[in-house]
Motif scaffolding. Structure first.
Motif, PDB file in Angstrom:
ATOM      1  N   ASP A 115       3.440 -14.151 -14.836  1.00  0.00           N
ATOM      2  CA  ASP A 115       4.205 -15.401 -14.892  1.00  0.00           C
ATOM      3  C   ASP A 115       5.512 -15.262 -14.114  1.00  0.00           C
ATOM      4  O   ASP A 115       6.115 -14.202 -14.080  1.00  0.00           O
ATOM      5  CB  ASP A 115       4.457 -15.830 -16.341  1.00  0.00           C
ATOM      6  CG  ASP A 115       5.390 -14.895 -17.093  1.00  0.00           C
ATOM      7  OD1 ASP A 115       5.254 -13.678 -16.919  1.00  0.00           O
ATOM      8  OD2 ASP A 115       6.239 -15.389 -17.844  1.00  0.00           O
ATOM      9  N   GLY A 116       5.883 -16.345 -13.441  1.00  0.00           N
ATOM     10  CA  GLY A 116       7.085 -16.348 -12.623  1.00  0.00           C
ATOM     11  C   GLY A 116       6.933 -17.280 -11.438  1.00  0.00           C
ATOM     12  O   GLY A 116       5.951 -18.015 -11.318  1.00  0.00           O
ATOM     13  N   VAL A 117       7.897 -17.221 -10.541  1.00  0.00           N
ATOM     14  CA  VAL A 117       7.927 -18.092  -9.370  1.00  0.00           C
ATOM     15  C   VAL A 117       7.642 -17.253  -8.119  1.00  0.00           C
ATOM     16  O   VAL A 117       8.227 -16.185  -7.927  1.00  0.00           O
ATOM     17  CB  VAL A 117       9.295 -18.798  -9.240  1.00  0.00           C
ATOM     18  CG1 VAL A 117       9.359 -19.638  -7.982  1.00  0.00           C
ATOM     19  CG2 VAL A 117       9.561 -19.662 -10.473  1.00  0.00           C
ATOM     20  N   TYR A 118       6.754 -17.768  -7.274  1.00  0.00           N
ATOM     21  CA  TYR A 118       6.329 -17.090  -6.054  1.00  0.00           C
ATOM     22  C   TYR A 118       6.580 -17.989  -4.850  1.00  0.00           C
ATOM     23  O   TYR A 118       6.510 -19.217  -4.962  1.00  0.00           O
ATOM     24  CB  TYR A 118       4.831 -16.774  -6.095  1.00  0.00           C
ATOM     25  CG  TYR A 118       4.443 -15.751  -7.133  1.00  0.00           C
ATOM     26  CD1 TYR A 118       4.185 -14.437  -6.774  1.00  0.00           C
ATOM     27  CD2 TYR A 118       4.320 -16.103  -8.478  1.00  0.00           C
ATOM     28  CE1 TYR A 118       3.819 -13.493  -7.724  1.00  0.00           C
ATOM     29  CE2 TYR A 118       3.955 -15.167  -9.428  1.00  0.00           C
ATOM     30  CZ  TYR A 118       3.698 -13.868  -9.048  1.00  0.00           C
ATOM     31  OH  TYR A 118       3.344 -12.937  -9.993  1.00  0.00           O
ATOM     32  N   ILE A 119       6.853 -17.369  -3.714  1.00  0.00           N
ATOM     33  CA  ILE A 119       6.900 -18.077  -2.428  1.00  0.00           C
ATOM     34  C   ILE A 119       5.665 -17.649  -1.642  1.00  0.00           C
ATOM     35  O   ILE A 119       5.466 -16.458  -1.392  1.00  0.00           O
ATOM     36  CB  ILE A 119       8.167 -17.736  -1.615  1.00  0.00           C
ATOM     37  CG1 ILE A 119       9.433 -18.138  -2.363  1.00  0.00           C
ATOM     38  CG2 ILE A 119       8.103 -18.385  -0.230  1.00  0.00           C
ATOM     39  CD1 ILE A 119       9.663 -19.630  -2.446  1.00  0.00           C
ATOM     40  N   PHE A 120       4.822 -18.619  -1.283  1.00  0.00           N
ATOM     41  CA  PHE A 120       3.662 -18.387  -0.420  1.00  0.00           C
ATOM     42  C   PHE A 120       4.062 -18.828   0.979  1.00  0.00           C
ATOM     43  O   PHE A 120       4.563 -19.946   1.150  1.00  0.00           O
ATOM     44  CB  PHE A 120       2.461 -19.220  -0.885  1.00  0.00           C
ATOM     45  CG  PHE A 120       1.743 -18.666  -2.078  1.00  0.00           C
ATOM     46  CD1 PHE A 120       0.429 -18.250  -1.961  1.00  0.00           C
ATOM     47  CD2 PHE A 120       2.351 -18.586  -3.320  1.00  0.00           C
ATOM     48  CE1 PHE A 120      -0.261 -17.748  -3.059  1.00  0.00           C
ATOM     49  CE2 PHE A 120       1.680 -18.099  -4.419  1.00  0.00           C
ATOM     50  CZ  PHE A 120       0.367 -17.670  -4.291  1.00  0.00           C
ATOM     51  N   THR A 121       3.847 -17.982   1.978  1.00  0.00           N
ATOM     52  CA  THR A 121       4.155 -18.315   3.368  1.00  0.00           C
ATOM     53  C   THR A 121       2.890 -18.148   4.202  1.00  0.00           C
ATOM     54  O   THR A 121       2.310 -17.065   4.256  1.00  0.00           O
ATOM     55  CB  THR A 121       5.256 -17.398   3.933  1.00  0.00           C
ATOM     56  OG1 THR A 121       6.409 -17.473   3.091  1.00  0.00           O
ATOM     57  CG2 THR A 121       5.633 -17.816   5.348  1.00  0.00           C
ATOM     58  N   ALA A 122       2.467 -19.247   4.829  1.00  0.00           N
ATOM     59  CA  ALA A 122       1.294 -19.238   5.707  1.00  0.00           C
ATOM     60  C   ALA A 122       1.768 -19.422   7.142  1.00  0.00           C
ATOM     61  O   ALA A 122       2.600 -20.295   7.410  1.00  0.00           O
ATOM     62  CB  ALA A 122       0.335 -20.356   5.330  1.00  0.00           C
ATOM     63  N   THR A 123       1.241 -18.603   8.040  1.00  0.00           N
ATOM     64  CA  THR A 123       1.592 -18.708   9.458  1.00  0.00           C
ATOM     65  C   THR A 123       0.306 -18.764  10.272  1.00  0.00           C
ATOM     66  O   THR A 123      -0.549 -17.886  10.158  1.00  0.00           O
ATOM     67  CB  THR A 123       2.439 -17.497   9.904  1.00  0.00           C
ATOM     68  OG1 THR A 123       3.563 -17.366   9.033  1.00  0.00           O
ATOM     69  CG2 THR A 123       2.913 -17.667  11.332  1.00  0.00           C
TER      70      THR A 123
END
Length: 190
Positions: A115-123
């Motif tokens: 549990d928590g906050v994630y940053i997903f980065t797609a390039t």
């Protein structure tokens, strides 16, 4: 035609391998497999399955079905693996992968997300879809819909999405609708 096959309720990863075009369409014989096995699992263009294109399907109830293999004149293979036979990967600092390591249209995971906050980065310079499939527990609202559904050029410099995982869970990430190099990075903030 491939089958008949009996699939038990659960989540499955399908892998289609071919150099050419290929469609894979399920045809129910008995039982109601669920919505994921009503339409084609694959509709591959030339080269998309060269390194093994993958797709995830949730089977809601035990069922018997055939798979109609079409639109191909090249050698092909279709592998079906239950997610219960996959080992979950966990990460503490970050997760980075790309199409060179995983193929153009893979299924990533299972990944254990706490549990928590994630940053997903797609390039990518092309199109790209990233769709989650929860395997254990209810990850929460942010992982119940596609994380990315990008058009060509939208993520050339990287597109980001904030994802809140409400409860610890294991998830598969299906990468689809892509024909160009891509990279996916996942970092936990809290």
């Amino acid at each position: 035609m491939l089958g008949p096959l009996t699939l038990r309720a659960g989540v499955y990863v399908f892998t289609a391998i071919t150099e050419g075009y290929m469609t894979v369409a399920p045809k129910s014989l008995s039982g109601d497999c669920g919505i994921d096995l009503i339409v084609s699992i694959f509709n591959l263009s030339r080269g998309q399955g060269a390194d093994g294109a993958q797709s995830v399907a949730q089977v809601d109830n035990d069922c018997n079905l055939l798979f109609e293999i079409g639109n191909t004149n090249e050698t092909w293979a279709l592998n079906i693996v239950s997610s219960s036979n996959l080992t979950a990967q966990s990460f503490t600092t970050g997760f980075v992968t790309n199409s060179i390591e995983m193929g153009l249209q893979p299924v990533l995971g299972p990944l254990t997300l706490t549990d928590g906050v994630y940053i997903f980065t797609a390039t990518t310079d092309g199109f790209m879809r990233v769709s989650p499939q929860s395997l254990s527990g209810d990850c929460g609202l942010d992982l119940s819909v596609s994380i990315f559904n990008l058009s060509s050029g939208e993520a050339s410099q990287g597109a980001q999405s904030v994802v809140e995982v409400e409860r610890d869970c294991d998830v598969l990430l299906e990468i689809g609708n892509t024909r160009e190099y891509w990279q996916l990075e996942i970092n936990k903030l809290s």
